[in-house]
Design an enzyme around this catalytic site. Structure first.
Site, short mmCIF file in Angstrom:
data_model
loop_
_atom_site.label_atom_id
_atom_site.label_comp_id
_atom_site.label_asym_id
_atom_site.label_seq_id
_atom_site.Cartn_x
_atom_site.Cartn_y
_atom_site.Cartn_z
N GLN A 114 20.15 47.60 -30.92
CA GLN A 114 18.93 46.80 -30.89
C GLN A 114 17.70 47.68 -30.69
OE1 GLN A 114 18.53 43.49 -31.26
NE2 GLN A 114 16.69 42.87 -30.18
N HIS A 189 6.47 47.09 -28.51
CA HIS A 189 6.93 45.83 -27.90
C HIS A 189 6.15 45.56 -26.61
CE1 HIS A 189 9.59 42.70 -26.51
NE2 HIS A 189 10.52 42.95 -27.43
N GLU A 286 3.16 41.92 -29.94
CA GLU A 286 3.68 43.18 -30.46
C GLU A 286 3.11 43.49 -31.84
OE1 GLU A 286 7.99 42.82 -30.37
OE2 GLU A 286 7.81 41.27 -28.83
#
Length: 310
Positions: A114, A189, A286
């Site tokens: 991820q 992020h 983001e």
């Protein structure tokens, strides 16, 4: 990625009034010199991880960890405008959950882990300077056996961070140093401190949306019709072709301008009850590159982000 021992020393400044290269895991000594004239201090952070503190002549302050190349704090006055989750770990093995983590060379799920490997790799300090009272530091990430196990390419990522009176600016430059082309997706992020019930974002009206709620594997396509986008519950939505300036009202009395160049997309995220301990205290806005960037040998991609508080 187990812990590796490091040594500490106090090197002097170079004649150019810049910090020497700092790399925790290169076997080189680690600098702890407080270079007051630069507004750059390299110190030991949580979990004994190397941390850099930037202080502008205007009094603003930022902190970043070489692990993950992650900015974890941005203070204007006494208020921290970024948020680090209470479950964040600083052990040099798991990504730091909060601040401005990197997603590279993959955003979200995919062939590798991820969000890729940049957020749990060790970056180096390769340059630092002070421009009119604003400290500037540049971090570098290059391929390692760890990265090649997931993504078998040579690359250089340079991440330049500038702290001004009320602005935190970053520039991310990805260069293909391999002999073959590669592709990547990426994002910053960013976690902002917020009161989620009062937080909202302006500037997204008219964007094509990919709503990952309720099924992130099959996002629902749509179009944003709202002038003001809020966080009423679980939110995980991609905005394609977003404007180059968004405005976050953090619900705490601040309006934060989020400007960018060459980050074509945006993502809003809040985990709601899936993270009950802290979801009320932050929102994510983001800057992202959702579509793959194809980069040939010796070619570069550059994107900037500028966070400013009024």
């Amino acid at each position: 990625m187990g812990a590796i021992s490091m040594t500490w020393s106090l090197p002097s400044l170079t004649s150019s009034n810049k910090l020497p290269r700092i790399n925790r895991y290169s076997g080189m000594a680690f600098a702890t010199k407080d270079t007051a004239s630069l507004g750059v201090k390299v110190t030991e952070g949580l979990g004994n991880l190397p941390k850099v503190v930037l202080t502008s002549s205007h009094g603003s302050e930022a902190e970043l960890y070489l692990y993950g190349g992650c900015v974890t704090s941005w203070k204007v006055g006494s208020k921290d405008l970024l948020f680090v989750r209470p479950d964040a770990v600083f052990n040099g093995q798991k990504p730091i959950s909060g601040g401005i983590p990197h997603c590279f060379p993959q955003f979200g799920p995919g062939p590798m882990q991820q969000h890729g490997f940049a957020r749990n790799s060790n970056w180096s300090v390769v340059d630092s300077e002070n421009v009119d009272g604003s400290p500037v530091i540049t971090l570098e990430l290059k391929e390692t056996p760890y990265s090649r196990a997931m993504w078998d390419y040579s690359f250089q990522a340079l991440y330049k961070i500038t702290l001004d009176k009320k602005t935190l600016s970053t520039e991310l430059k990805i260069t293909n140093t391999d002999k073959k082309p590669f592709s990547f997706t990426t994002a910053l992020h960013t976690y902002f401190s917020a009161s989620v019930s009062g937080a909202s974002v302006r500037g997204l009206k008219g964007c094509k949306t990919l709503n990952k709620d309720p099924d992130p594997k099959n996002p629902v396509e749509g179009k944003e019709e709202r002038d003001v986008v809020t966080y009423p519950g679980f939110v995980d939505c991609v905005y394609l072709g977003a404007a180059n300036e968004l405005y976050l009202d953090n619900g705490l009395g601040d309006i934060i301008s989020i400007k960018n160049t060459n980050w074509p997309d945006a993502v809003l995220w809040n985990p709601h009850l899936t993270m009950e301990a802290c979801y009320k205290d932050f929102v994510c806005v983001e800057n992202a590159q959702i579509g793959s960037v194809e980069l040939g040998p010796e070619k570069s991609w550059v994107a900037t982000q500028q966070l400013s508080v009024g």
